[in-house]
Write a protein that holds these residues in place. Structure first.
Motif, PDB file in Angstrom:
ATOM      1  N   ARG A 184       0.824  -1.215   0.000  1.00 40.04           N
ATOM      2  CA  ARG A 184       0.000   0.000   0.000  1.00 40.04           C
ATOM      3  C   ARG A 184       0.855   1.261   0.000  1.00 40.04           C
ATOM      4  N   THR A 185       2.165   1.087   0.029  1.00 33.95           N
ATOM      5  CA  THR A 185       3.058   2.250   0.078  1.00 33.95           C
ATOM      6  C   THR A 185       3.213   2.872  -1.303  1.00 33.95           C
ATOM      7  N   GLU A 186       3.503   4.168  -1.310  1.00 33.76           N
ATOM      8  CA  GLU A 186       3.794   4.856  -2.563  1.00 33.76           C
ATOM      9  C   GLU A 186       5.089   4.314  -3.176  1.00 33.76           C
ATOM     10  N   SER A 187       6.027   3.904  -2.324  1.00 34.41           N
ATOM     11  CA  SER A 187       7.294   3.364  -2.820  1.00 34.41           C
ATOM     12  C   SER A 187       7.057   2.147  -3.700  1.00 34.41           C
ATOM     13  N   PHE A 188       6.137   1.283  -3.281  1.00 35.17           N
ATOM     14  CA  PHE A 188       5.847   0.106  -4.088  1.00 35.17           C
ATOM     15  C   PHE A 188       5.113   0.494  -5.370  1.00 35.17           C
ATOM     16  N   LYS A 189       4.108   1.352  -5.233  1.00 29.97           N
ATOM     17  CA  LYS A 189       3.322   1.742  -6.402  1.00 29.97           C
ATOM     18  C   LYS A 189       4.189   2.415  -7.466  1.00 29.97           C
ATOM     19  N   LYS A 190       5.247   3.092  -7.023  1.00 32.81           N
ATOM     20  CA  LYS A 190       6.152   3.770  -7.962  1.00 32.81           C
ATOM     21  C   LYS A 190       7.264   2.854  -8.474  1.00 32.81           C
ATOM     22  N   GLY A 191       7.274   1.595  -8.013  1.00 25.05           N
ATOM     23  CA  GLY A 191       8.240   0.631  -8.524  1.00 25.05           C
ATOM     24  C   GLY A 191       9.626   0.741  -7.930  1.00 25.05           C
ATOM     25  N   ARG A 201       6.219  -1.268 -14.307  1.00 26.85           N
ATOM     26  CA  ARG A 201       6.285  -0.492 -13.067  1.00 26.85           C
ATOM     27  C   ARG A 201       7.734  -0.216 -12.660  1.00 26.85           C
ATOM     28  N   ALA A 202       8.615  -1.152 -12.994  1.00 26.23           N
ATOM     29  CA  ALA A 202      10.018  -1.036 -12.586  1.00 26.23           C
ATOM     30  C   ALA A 202      10.866  -0.232 -13.574  1.00 26.23           C
ATOM     31  N   ASN A 203      10.285   0.193 -14.710  1.00 26.99           N
ATOM     32  CA  ASN A 203      11.053   0.864 -15.766  1.00 26.99           C
ATOM     33  C   ASN A 203      12.121  -0.049 -16.382  1.00 26.99           C
ATOM     34  N   ALA A 204      11.837  -1.349 -16.385  1.00 27.88           N
ATOM     35  CA  ALA A 204      12.768  -2.319 -16.974  1.00 27.88           C
ATOM     36  C   ALA A 204      12.407  -2.492 -18.450  1.00 27.88           C
ATOM     37  N   HIS A 205      12.801  -1.494 -19.242  1.00 35.24           N
ATOM     38  CA  HIS A 205      12.341  -1.427 -20.629  1.00 35.24           C
ATOM     39  C   HIS A 205      13.064  -2.401 -21.559  1.00 35.24           C
ATOM     40  N   ASN A 206      14.155  -2.997 -21.095  1.00 35.48           N
ATOM     41  CA  ASN A 206      14.883  -3.910 -21.982  1.00 35.48           C
ATOM     42  C   ASN A 206      14.438  -5.363 -21.814  1.00 35.48           C
ATOM     43  N   VAL A 207      13.366  -5.587 -21.046  1.00 33.44           N
ATOM     44  CA  VAL A 207      12.850  -6.943 -20.861  1.00 33.44           C
ATOM     45  C   VAL A 207      11.907  -7.299 -22.006  1.00 33.44           C
ATOM     46  N   GLU A 208      12.188  -8.428 -22.643  1.00 25.93           N
ATOM     47  CA  GLU A 208      11.321  -8.984 -23.682  1.00 25.93           C
ATOM     48  C   GLU A 208      10.867 -10.359 -23.214  1.00 25.93           C
ATOM     49  N   THR A 209       9.594 -10.674 -23.357  1.00 28.37           N
ATOM     50  CA  THR A 209       9.090 -11.979 -22.937  1.00 28.37           C
ATOM     51  C   THR A 209       8.837 -12.872 -24.151  1.00 28.37           C
ATOM     52  N   ARG A 210       9.038 -14.174 -23.949  1.00 27.39           N
ATOM     53  CA  ARG A 210       8.794 -15.137 -25.028  1.00 27.39           C
ATOM     54  C   ARG A 210       8.357 -16.466 -24.441  1.00 27.39           C
ATOM     55  N   TRP A 234       0.700 -16.917 -18.562  1.00 24.18           N
ATOM     56  CA  TRP A 234       0.172 -16.032 -17.511  1.00 24.18           C
ATOM     57  C   TRP A 234       1.289 -15.481 -16.634  1.00 24.18           C
ATOM     58  N   LYS A 235       2.339 -16.272 -16.439  1.00 25.39           N
ATOM     59  CA  LYS A 235       3.471 -15.787 -15.651  1.00 25.39           C
ATOM     60  C   LYS A 235       4.198 -14.665 -16.396  1.00 25.39           C
ATOM     61  N   LEU A 236       4.344 -14.832 -17.692  1.00 23.46           N
ATOM     62  CA  LEU A 236       5.007 -13.799 -18.490  1.00 23.46           C
ATOM     63  C   LEU A 236       4.163 -12.531 -18.557  1.00 23.46           C
ATOM     64  N   ASP A 237       2.843 -12.677 -18.589  1.00 26.60           N
ATOM     65  CA  ASP A 237       1.959 -11.511 -18.579  1.00 26.60           C
ATOM     66  C   ASP A 237       2.127 -10.726 -17.278  1.00 26.60           C
ATOM     67  N   SER A 238       2.250 -11.444 -16.176  1.00 28.59           N
ATOM     68  CA  SER A 238       2.495 -10.785 -14.884  1.00 28.59           C
ATOM     69  C   SER A 238       3.839 -10.072 -14.894  1.00 28.59           C
ATOM     70  N   LEU A 239       4.839 -10.709 -15.484  1.00 30.20           N
ATOM     71  CA  LEU A 239       6.169 -10.105 -15.576  1.00 30.20           C
ATOM     72  C   LEU A 239       6.133  -8.809 -16.369  1.00 30.20           C
ATOM     73  N   LYS A 240       5.371  -8.769 -17.449  1.00 24.96           N
ATOM     74  CA  LYS A 240       5.274  -7.552 -18.257  1.00 24.96           C
ATOM     75  C   LYS A 240       4.780  -6.381 -17.417  1.00 24.96           C
ATOM     76  N   GLN A 241       3.766  -6.623 -16.599  1.00 27.71           N
ATOM     77  CA  GLN A 241       3.222  -5.563 -15.743  1.00 27.71           C
ATOM     78  C   GLN A 241       4.263  -5.091 -14.727  1.00 27.71           C
ATOM     79  N   ARG A 242       4.960  -6.040 -14.127  1.00 27.07           N
ATOM     80  CA  ARG A 242       5.977  -5.691 -13.134  1.00 27.07           C
ATOM     81  C   ARG A 242       7.132  -4.932 -13.792  1.00 27.07           C
TER      82      ARG A 242
END
Length: 404
Positions: free
Chosen positions: A198-205, A272-281, A261-269
């Motif tokens: 519930r913290t802002e720190s988490f919501k901001k990644g 939030r984390a600004n991990a723009h170089n992550v590609e899922t397959r 479904w696990k990869l879909d969850s990873l995309k969302q995370r």
């Protein structure tokens, strides 16, 4: 542990959670989600419920023995087990309506007998104790005892957004107390009873909740900016995001799994984390692996395993599992190691990891692989002991590809 008894409504929730796990075979996290859904529980009371349910499952056979309650009787006789749990922890008994009473003389007689049975005292099923002694010998007793303790809460700072010091200060302002973890540069231990998500720190990644031992596995990948890295058994991506942080968002990080479904969850995370170089397959077939042959600077194989190093965090598993499951997992690990290692280029590093403390899944697998694969050489390995570290238990090995 608690310093006051559970409320009547909380005791009912604990019994319902335990019954769903033991009678229906549901994972503990899903049982929590089912029973907490729609309730306006204060974070502190929700935490108390999870502390009690988790502790009971970590030493379920002990509490059942002390209360003379069978696993399958939880819905009918759970009130007596809860009374025994409170007695064991020297708390006043909860005020439950229609609660089954405890014969205290019989309870204390059983308590003395239990103290003379180390495996029972540590909440260890017979099959697991037999396996642990066979594989770890004298070291098993301390690991078994450590696995019966309450897990600590650890955070991994997202270095793409802040430093560990900045995160600690931000969390203090949000009434979350933490301390730095020696030997794990990305980790903070949470020392207060706080609702982290519930913290802002988490919501901001700014952070992810991740065990410190798991963070050590990700650190061992030693990914550099600009590299091509593959996390081939990524799951929901806790280690993937840690690797992305190492890479400072530069280079290519491919997260792969057999479940979409696990990869879909990873995309969302990752967003939030600004991990723009992550590609899922998705790994649809063996062709997915073959197309990446000799392409990666680093390949992490965090393979499916028994999870016997993380039982204090997932205590329900030891009451569902059987010894027959391990040989099946060992064969799957061998297949993944043999097949997925093809993706490592010459000069690249393969990191094999499990959340198990059993040698059959760990060093034995590596020795067998090296005996059949002269293209790789051993660099180093590490056993992260539950007893010695206080973290969850993990194993990791690093191998270098020296030829095609």
């Amino acid at each position: 542990m608690l310093n006051s008894p559970l409320s009547p409504s909380s005791t009912e929730l604990v019994i319902n959670v335990l019954d769903m796990v033991l009678s229906e075979g549901k994972p503990l996290d899903r049982a929590y989600s089912h029973h907490f859904s729609g309730l306006q529980l204060a974070p502190s009371e929700q935490a108390r419920i999870t502390v009690v349910a988790g502790d009971i499952l970590r030493r379920l056979n002990l509490y059942c023995y002390l209360s003379d309650v069978k696993f399958e009787e939880m819905s009918r006789m759970g009130t007596r087990l809860l009374n025994v749990w409170h007695l064991f922890h020297e708390l006043d008994l909860p005020k439950m309506q229609y609660a089954l009473q405890v014969d205290e003389k019989e309870y204390f007689d059983r308590l003395e007998k239990a103290k003379a049975q180390p495996a029972l005292w540590d909440g260890c099923p017979e099959w697991l104790d037999t396996m642990g002694q066979a594989q770890l010998g004298e070291a098993w007793a301390k690991e078994r005892a450590a696995l019966s303790t309450q897990p600590k809460r650890y955070l991994r700072v997202n270095l793409l957004k802040c430093t560990r010091e900045e995160l600690g200060k931000k969390l203090r302002n949000e009434q979350v107390q933490t301390k730095e973890v020696e030997g794990v540069d990305t980790a903070l231990e949470v020392t207060s009873d706080s609702a982290l998500f519930r913290t802002e720190s988490f919501k901001k990644g700014w952070f992810e909740q991740q065990d410190a031992g798991s963070q050590l596995v990700a650190t061992a990948v030693d990914a550099k900016p600009g590299m091509r890295v593959i996390d081939a058994c990524a799951g929901a991506g806790g280690k993937t995001l840690s690797i992305a942080s190492q890479m400072q968002g530069k280079g290519r990080l491919l997260a792969m799994d057999v479940e979409q479904w696990k990869l879909d969850s990873l995309k969302q995370r990752a967003r939030r984390a600004n991990a723009h170089n992550v590609e899922t397959r998705i790994i649809a077939s063996s062709k997915t692996i073959k197309r990446l042959k000799l392409s990666a600077d680093r390949v992490l194989l965090d393979v499916p395993c028994s999870g016997l190093g993380v039982l204090k965090r997932n205590p329900d598993a030891k009451w569902r599992d059987t010894p027959e499951r391990l040989p099946v997992l060992v064969e799957l690990q061998k297949h993944i190691l043999q097949s997925y290692s093809r993706m490592v280029k010459v000069g690249g590093i393969l990191i094999y990891a499990t959340c198990s403390i059993m040698p059959e899944e760990n060093r034995d697998q590596i020795d067998a692989f090296l005996a059949e694969n002269e293209h790789f050489k051993f660099i180093e390995d590490e056993n992260i002991s539950v007893a010695d570290s206080g973290f969850d238990g993990f194993y990791l090995a690093k191998l270098e590809r020296i030829s095609e």
